[in-house]
Design a protein around this motif. Structure first.
Motif, short mmCIF file in Angstrom:
data_model
loop_
_atom_site.label_atom_id
_atom_site.label_comp_id
_atom_site.label_asym_id
_atom_site.label_seq_id
_atom_site.Cartn_x
_atom_site.Cartn_y
_atom_site.Cartn_z
N THR A 37 31.91 36.80 33.41
CA THR A 37 32.76 37.90 35.21
C THR A 37 33.81 36.74 34.84
N GLY A 38 35.50 37.77 35.80
CA GLY A 38 36.54 36.62 35.56
C GLY A 38 36.66 35.84 36.51
N ALA A 39 37.70 35.64 37.24
CA ALA A 39 38.44 34.62 37.99
C ALA A 39 38.17 35.50 39.08
N THR A 40 37.55 34.42 40.61
CA THR A 40 37.90 35.53 41.83
C THR A 40 39.72 35.29 42.22
N GLY A 41 40.35 35.72 43.07
CA GLY A 41 41.37 35.54 43.24
C GLY A 41 41.29 34.55 44.60
N GLU A 42 42.56 34.50 45.14
CA GLU A 42 42.66 34.18 46.62
C GLU A 42 42.62 34.80 47.41
#
Length: 100
Positions: A77-82
């Protein structure tokens, strides 16, 4: 238009006059002796039996089917944004359009 017709006519005349006709050599006559009538039939061989045909070879069996390949793993899974920041007391001022 009239030059293209004249040019085409000259081109056709040159192309056909440039061809050289081949001379076909005269074939030579070859005398072939004609065979005479057939002679009497010969005597049958001893026994008059024909040999038997050989047996046909066996057919090979079908090969086994290969196993199914393993399923690939799922991608990460890709990184989650702030998370977004809440609004404050920022005021946006749009300057008026210049007069024309």
């Amino acid at each position: 238009m009239k030059y293209s017709i004249i040019f085409a006519a000259v081109l056709v005349a040159l192309a056909t006059s440039a061809c050289e006709k081949q001379t076909v050599p005269t074939p030579t006559v070859v005398t072939v002796p004609v065979p005479g009538p057939a002679g009497p039939t010969g005597a049958t061989g001893a026994g008059g039996v024909t040999g038997s045909s050989g047996s046909t070879g066996l057919t090979g069996s079908a090969g086994a089917t290969g196993a199914t390949g393993a399923t690939g793993s799922t991608g990460g899974t890709g990184a989650t944004g702030e998370p977004g920041k809440t609004g404050g007391d920022t005021v946006i001022v749009v300057p008026p359009a210049p007069a024309r």
